[in-house]
Design a protein around this motif. Structure first.
Motif, short mmCIF file in Angstrom:
data_model
loop_
_atom_site.label_atom_id
_atom_site.label_comp_id
_atom_site.label_asym_id
_atom_site.label_seq_id
_atom_site.Cartn_x
_atom_site.Cartn_y
_atom_site.Cartn_z
N GLY A 1 0.79 -1.23 0.00
CA GLY A 1 0.00 0.00 0.00
C GLY A 1 0.82 1.28 0.00
N TYR A 2 2.10 1.19 -0.34
CA TYR A 2 2.95 2.38 -0.35
C TYR A 2 3.32 2.80 -1.78
CZ TYR A 2 3.56 2.08 4.68
OH TYR A 2 3.35 2.08 6.03
N GLN A 3 3.87 4.02 -1.86
CA GLN A 3 4.34 4.51 -3.15
C GLN A 3 5.85 4.33 -3.29
OE1 GLN A 3 2.62 8.41 -2.37
NE2 GLN A 3 1.75 8.35 -4.44
N VAL A 4 6.29 4.23 -4.53
CA VAL A 4 7.70 4.06 -4.80
C VAL A 4 8.18 5.16 -5.74
CG1 VAL A 4 9.45 2.53 -5.78
CG2 VAL A 4 7.48 1.56 -4.56
N GLY B 1 -1.22 -4.54 -13.35
CA GLY B 1 -2.18 -3.57 -12.83
C GLY B 1 -1.59 -2.44 -12.00
N TYR B 2 -0.27 -2.31 -11.98
CA TYR B 2 0.32 -1.22 -11.20
C TYR B 2 0.22 0.09 -11.95
CZ TYR B 2 2.16 -5.17 -8.60
OH TYR B 2 2.27 -6.33 -7.89
N ARG B 3 0.02 1.16 -11.20
CA ARG B 3 -0.14 2.48 -11.85
C ARG B 3 1.18 3.24 -11.81
NH1 ARG B 3 -4.56 1.67 -8.78
NH2 ARG B 3 -3.77 3.08 -7.17
N ILE B 4 1.69 3.53 -13.00
CA ILE B 4 3.04 4.09 -13.14
C ILE B 4 2.97 5.46 -13.78
CG2 ILE B 4 5.31 3.66 -14.15
CD1 ILE B 4 4.22 0.67 -14.44
N VAL B 5 3.70 6.43 -13.24
CA VAL B 5 3.77 7.74 -13.90
C VAL B 5 5.22 8.15 -14.11
CG1 VAL B 5 1.58 8.60 -12.97
CG2 VAL B 5 3.72 9.03 -11.72
N LEU B 6 5.40 9.03 -15.10
CA LEU B 6 6.73 9.57 -15.39
C LEU B 6 6.71 11.06 -15.14
CD1 LEU B 6 9.59 9.19 -16.68
CD2 LEU B 6 8.53 9.77 -18.86
N LEU B 7 7.62 11.54 -14.32
CA LEU B 7 7.66 12.98 -14.04
C LEU B 7 9.07 13.49 -14.32
CD1 LEU B 7 6.24 15.49 -12.92
CD2 LEU B 7 7.00 14.82 -10.66
N THR B 8 9.20 14.25 -15.41
CA THR B 8 10.52 14.81 -15.72
C THR B 8 10.40 16.31 -15.90
OG1 THR B 8 10.20 14.45 -18.09
CG2 THR B 8 11.35 12.73 -16.88
N GLY B 9 11.52 16.98 -15.86
CA GLY B 9 11.54 18.44 -15.92
C GLY B 9 10.94 19.02 -17.19
N GLY C 1 -2.06 9.71 -4.05
CA GLY C 1 -1.73 8.30 -3.86
C GLY C 1 -2.20 7.40 -4.98
N SER C 2 -2.77 7.98 -6.03
CA SER C 2 -3.24 7.11 -7.10
C SER C 2 -2.08 6.64 -7.99
CB SER C 2 -4.32 7.79 -7.94
OG SER C 2 -3.87 9.05 -8.35
N ALA C 3 -0.98 7.38 -7.99
CA ALA C 3 0.21 6.89 -8.69
C ALA C 3 1.00 6.02 -7.72
CB ALA C 3 1.06 8.06 -9.16
N GLN C 4 1.37 4.81 -8.18
CA GLN C 4 2.06 3.90 -7.27
C GLN C 4 3.56 3.86 -7.49
OE1 GLN C 4 -0.52 0.62 -8.47
NE2 GLN C 4 -1.12 0.41 -6.33
N LEU C 5 3.95 3.84 -8.75
CA LEU C 5 5.39 3.89 -9.05
C LEU C 5 5.65 5.19 -9.79
CD1 LEU C 5 8.26 2.81 -9.30
CD2 LEU C 5 7.54 1.47 -11.27
N ILE C 6 6.46 6.04 -9.21
CA ILE C 6 6.72 7.35 -9.78
C ILE C 6 8.15 7.35 -10.29
CG2 ILE C 6 6.91 9.82 -9.31
CD1 ILE C 6 4.75 7.74 -7.04
N ILE C 7 8.29 7.47 -11.61
CA ILE C 7 9.63 7.45 -12.19
C ILE C 7 9.99 8.85 -12.63
CG2 ILE C 7 11.03 6.51 -14.07
CD1 ILE C 7 9.21 4.04 -13.99
N GLY C 8 11.19 9.27 -12.38
CA GLY C 8 11.53 10.63 -12.77
C GLY C 8 13.00 10.93 -12.71
N THR C 9 13.30 12.19 -12.98
CA THR C 9 14.67 12.68 -12.87
C THR C 9 14.76 13.51 -11.60
OG1 THR C 9 14.07 14.59 -14.16
CG2 THR C 9 15.05 12.76 -15.35
N HIS C 10 15.67 14.45 -11.60
CA HIS C 10 15.80 15.32 -10.44
C HIS C 10 14.51 16.05 -10.14
CE1 HIS C 10 19.74 14.76 -12.14
NE2 HIS C 10 20.23 15.00 -10.95
N ALA C 11 13.64 16.13 -11.13
CA ALA C 11 12.39 16.85 -10.93
C ALA C 11 11.67 16.31 -9.69
CB ALA C 11 11.50 16.70 -12.15
#
Ligand code: ADP
Ligand code: MG
Length: 716
Positions: free
Chosen positions: A326-329, A354-362, A379-389
Motif C-alpha cells: 500500500g505504499y508509493q515508490v 495492474g500497477y499504476r506508473i507515472v513519469l515525471l521529468t523536468g 496516492g493514485s500513482a504507485q510507481l513514480i519514475i523521474g529525474t531530479h524533478a
C-alpha cells in the motif's frame, strides 16, 4: 602555549597576510598546520658526494655555489649553475629560466634534488631543472642556526603555497615553532583499547616525528608515509570518519521505518512479473533487500552491479513489495533518457499486473506536471519514475514507502540526503515512518571508496551477469583506418545488428581538432552510410526529440546511432552489438567502460572499437590498454582510481568524495579497512570504550570531510 584549536595567527611569524595564504590550503588552526604533512623528505644527513653520483638516480646533493649565469641558445635561454664540493663539481641547468639570473651568489650553501643525468656529449654528470633550496651563506655566521634545520638531518619538504610566496623552507620553520610551543599535554583522542591493539604512538610524538624524523628512521617508510608517526595520524583521520559513518548508519537504523509484510500474496506478485529466470546473484540480492524491507527500521542499501548485470528487475521487485503493502515508490534516474527507458520497461513489465506508473521529468508541460503531482499527492500513482524533478519542492507523496536511486554515481550525497528528507516530509502524522532507500550504481566502486563514500549504506553486490552473454571483444585502431571500421559496421548491420558511434563533443566549435557528433552525423548519414538509417542523439536536443530518436533506435528503426556520452548510462538496447568510440583517448576510463556497457547485452557477439585520433598521452595509453585487456569493471575501477585520484574518480566533485588532510584513499587502502573494522568494534564493544567526546569528534570529522567537498551538508 598553543592548542590544536588555536588560530594559526597566534604562531610566531604568521601575520594576517600569511594567514590568508594558509587559508587557501585549508589551514586555519595550529592543528591544521601540524597536519600539513611533508610530501617527501630529503636525506640531508647522508647527502650524496658529487663524485659518487650515477646517471639515472634521484639524488639530494648539498654543495657550494661556484658560479652561475644565463646563456642563450638559438632555441631558448638556459640558466646554468655550477655547484662544488671540494674539487668535485656538478652542473645544473634550467631552461627558460631568466628569473633565476640573480638568485645565487658564489659561496652560498645550496641543496639540490633531482635526477642525475649524463651529458651525451662529454659524459659529465648534470641535473636538469633540480628542485633547490638556498640553505644560507656559508661564509656568514648568522645562518648557522637556521642551517641546523636545513642540513645534517632528514629534512621535510612541503608543498609551497600562495604561488610560491610561502615556501617549503618557511613551512619548515613555522611548523617547528608551532611544535616547540605546542601544549605538552595533547589529549589522546583514540580509545585506549584501539590504541593498544594497534600500538599507536601518542599524538605528540606523531606530530613531532612526522615533521622531524629521527636520524634512524627508515627513509623508505618516510617516503611512503608508513612510519609509526604517519600511521598514527592517518589512522586517526580515517578512524573518526569511519566512526562517524558507522554512527550515522546506526542512527538511521534506530529510526522508525516501515516493516513491509512479505506474505505469500506478495511473493507471488513478485514472481509473476519476471520475464526470465533471475540469476543466483539477483535472487541473493533480492533476498537481502527483502529482509531489510521487512525490518521496522529504514533500509539504506547500495546495490552495486556492473553494467548489464540486471539491476532494474531487482529494483522493480523491491518496488512491488512496497506497492503491495500500500505504499508509493519513487524511482529516480540521472538523465531523462534513462528515466524514459525505465518508464517504458516498467510499463512493459509491471502495467499488465495492474500497477499504476507515472513519469515525471523536468521537460513536461506545466499542466501535465501539475496533474501528475496531483496523482502522486493523492496516492493514485504507485510507481513514480523521474529525474531530479522528483526533488522539486512541490512534489508530495501520499505514502512514500521506497525510494530507488538509479546510477548513483551521478548524484551527490547532497541530493541523496535531500531526497530522503523530501520523502520524509511528504509523510504525515498517520505515517511518520522513514521510507526505505535503495541506491543503485553500475560504477564498480573500489572497496575503499565504497567504504567512505557509501559507508553509511549496507552493500549488496550483483556479481554475476545474466546467462548467454559472450564477452565483448575490444580493439583499438587509429582513425586513419576508419574505412575498415565502417566496413565492419556495415557487415554487422547486414546481420541485423545495430551500432553506436560516439564522439567526445557535440559541435565542432567546442574543440577544434576533435571530430564532433553533428558534423560526423552528416558525414556518416549522407556519405558513408547513405543507404542506412542513421540517427543523432546529443544533450542539446530537446527532450521530445531525444525521446523519439531513442525510441526509434530501440525499435530498430535506426541502425546506427551517432551520439555523445548522453548514452553513457543505463541505455539498454540488446540488439546493438557494436560500439565505435572516436577519440577514445579523450574519454575517462570509467566512461569508456560505461559506454562499452551499452553493448554485449544480448546473446550475439559484441565489439567495442576504440578509435584514436592524434597524439595519445601516456595515461591515455594506459586507459586504452586496460580497456582492451579486461572487461572486468572492478579492475577498471581500481586502475581508474589510481590514474585519476579519488577527487576525479567520478568525474565531478559533486560525487561526494570526502577530502582528507593526511590520508589518501589510494595509498591508505589498508589503513582504511583497519579503521573501518576498529570503528565497528568500538561501537559494538562496551560503552566505556568510547566517550561522549569521541562521539562528537567523530561526527565533527564526518561533517568536515563532507563539508569540504560540498559546502554545506547536514549529516549526523
Ligand atoms: P543494469 O544492471 O546495467 O541496469 P539492466 O537491468 O538494464 O542492467 O539489465 C540488462 C539486460 O539484461 C536487460 O535487457 C535485462 O532485461 C536483461 N536481464 C536482466 N536480468 C536477466 C536475467 N536474469 N536473465 C536474462 N536477461 C536478464
Ligand atoms: Mg541500469
Amino acid at each position: 602555549m598553543l592548542e590544536l584549536t588555536t588560530p594559526v595567527q597566534y604562531v610566531k611569524g604568521i601575520g594576517p597576510k600569511l594567514a590568508d595564504i594558509l587559508a587557501t590550503k585549508n589551514i586555519a588552526t595550529v592543528g591544521d598546520l601540524l597536519h600539513y604533512l611533508p610530501f617527501r623528505y630529503e636525506d640531508r644527513l647522508n647527502p650524496r658526494g658529487i663524485a659518487e653520483l650515477r646517471g639515472g638516480e634521484m639524488a639530494t646533493v648539498i654543495g657550494e655555489v661556484r658560479n652561475s649565469g644565463l646563456f642563450r641558445t638559438r632555441r631558448m635561454p638556459i640558466f646554468q649553475l655550477t655547484v662544488g664540493q671540494g674539487r668535485s663539481r656538478l652542473r645544473c641547468l634550467w631552461f627558460n629560466a631568466t628569473y633565476l639570473q640573480d638568485k645565487f651568489k658564489p659561496g652560498q650553501l645550496i641543496a639540490l634534488y633531482g635526477k642525475v643525468e649524463q651529458d651525451s656529449r662529454n659524459g659529465e654528470l648534470q641535473i636538469i631543472q633540480p628542485q633547490y633550496e638556498v640553505l644560507g651563506d656559508s661564509a656568514s655566521g648568522e645562518d648557522k642556526n637556521v642551517a641546523s634545520l636545513e642540513v645534517g638531518r632528514i629534512v621535510p619538504i612541503y608543498e609551497s603555497a600562495g604561488q610560491g610566496r610561502v615556501t617549503s623552507r618557511w613551512f619548515r620553520r613555522v611548523i617547528r615553532t608551532a611544535l616547540e610551543n605546542l601544549t605538552p599535554d595533547l589529549p589522546e583522542t583514540i580509545p585506549a583499547a584501539v590504541r593498544q591493539r594497534l600500538a599507536l604512538v601518542s599524538p605528540r610524538e606523531a606530530l613531532w616525528k612526522v615533521h622531524w624524523p629521527e636520524a634512524g628512521e627508515s627513509f623508505e617508510d618516510l617516503q611512503s608515509s608508513r612510519t609509526p608517526a604517519h600511521v598514527r595520524l592517518i589512522f586517526e583521520e580515517l578512524f573518526f570518519t569511519e566512526l562517524g559513518l558507522e554512527m550515522k548508519k546506526r542512527q538511521q537504523k534506530a529510526q522508525t521505518g516501515i516493516a513491509f509484510r512479505l506474505d505469500e500474496r506478495v511473493r507471488a506478485a513478485i514472481k509473476k512479473i519476471l520475464p526470465f529466470h533471475p540469476t543466483a546473484a539477483q535472487k541473493k540480492v533480492l533476498r537481502e533487500i527483502a529482509e531489510d524491507m521487512q525490518k521496522p527500521h529504514p533500509m539504506r542499501r547500495l546495490l552495486q552491479g556492473d553494467v548489464g548485470s540486471g539491476k532494474t528487475i531487482v529494483s522493480f521487485q523491491a518496488a512491488i513489495i512496497a506497492i503491495e503493502n500500500g505504499y508509493q515508490v519513487a524511482l529516480m534516474a540521472p538523465t531523462e533518457i534513462l528515466a524514459q527507458q525505465h518508464y517504458f520497461s516498467a510499463r512493459r513489465i509491471l502495467e499488465n499486473a495492474g500497477y499504476r506508473i507515472v513519469l515525471l521529468t523536468g521537460s513536461l508541460e506545466n499542466d501535465r506536471k501539475r496533474e501528475i503531482r496531483r496523482h502522486i499527492a493523492q496516492g493514485s500513482a504507485q510507481l513514480i519514475i523521474g529525474t531530479h524533478a522528483l526533488l522539486e519542492e512541490k512534489v508530495e507523496f501520499a505514502r512514500p514507502g521506497l525510494v530507488i536511486v538509479d546510477e548513483q554515481h551521478r548524484f551527490g550525497v547532497l541530493q541523496r540526503l535531500k531526497l530522503m528528507q523530501k520523502s520524509g516530509e511528504g509523510s504525515d502524522e498517520t505515517n511518520p515512518a522513514e521510507p526505505d532507500v535503495l541506491v543503485m550504481t553500475a560504477t564498480p566502486i573500489p572497496r575503499t571508496l565504497a567504504l567512505t563514500l557509501y559507508g553509511d549504506l549496507d552493500l549488496s553486490v550483483l556479481d554475476e551477469l545474466p546467462p548467454g552473454r559472450t564477452p565483448i571483444v575490444t580493439r583499438r585502431v587509429s582513425d586513419d583506418r576508419s574505412a575498415e571500421v565502417w566496413d565492419f559496421v556495415r557487415k554487422q548491420v547486414a546481420k541485423g545488428h545495430q551500432v553506436y558511434v560516439v564522439y567526445p563533443v557535440i559541435a565542432e566549435q567546442e574543440e577544434r581538432e576533435l571530430k564532433a557528433a553533428i558534423k560526423m552525423y552528416r558525414e556518416l548519414s549522407e556519405k558513408v552510410f547513405s543507404d542506412l538509417k542513421v540517427g543523432l542523439l546529443h544533450g542539446r536536443l530537446d527532450s521530445e526529440l531525444k525521446d523519439q530518436v531513442m525510441r526509434m533506435f530501440q525499435k530498430c528503426e535506426l541502425q546506427i546511432l551517432v551520439a555523445t556520452t548522453v548514452i553513457e548510462v543505463g541505455v539498454d538496447v540488446p540488439n546493438a552489438t557494436v560500439m565505435v568510440i572516436e577519440h577514445a583517448e579523450r574519454f575517462g576510463l570509467a566512461q569508456l567502460h560505461q559506454l562499452r556497457g551499452r553493448i554485449g547485452r544480448g546473446a550475439a557477439k559484441s565489439f567495442c572499437i576504440l578509435m584514436t585520433g592524434g597524439k595519445v598521452t601516456e595515461e591515455g595509453e594506459r586507459r586504452l590498454d586496460a580497456m582492451v585487456r579486461t572487461n572486468d569493471g572492478f579492475q577498471i575501477a581500481e586502475l581508474d582510481l589510481e590514474l585519476r585520484g579519488p577527487g576525479e574518480f567520478f568525474g565531478t566533485r559533486q560525487a561526494g568524495m570526502p577530502s582528507f588532510h593526511v590520508a589518501s584513499l589510494i595509498r591508505d587502502r589498508q589503513l582504511l579497512e583497519l579503521a573501518r573494522r576498529e570503528a565497528a568494534a568500538v561501537l559494538a564493544g562496551p560503552n566505556d570504550e568510547i566517550s561522549q567526546i569521541e562521539i562528537s569528534r567523530a561526527l565533527a570529522a564526518l561533517r568536515m570531510t563532507w563539508q569540504q567537498s560540498y559546502g554545506l551538508v547536514e549529516v549526523g
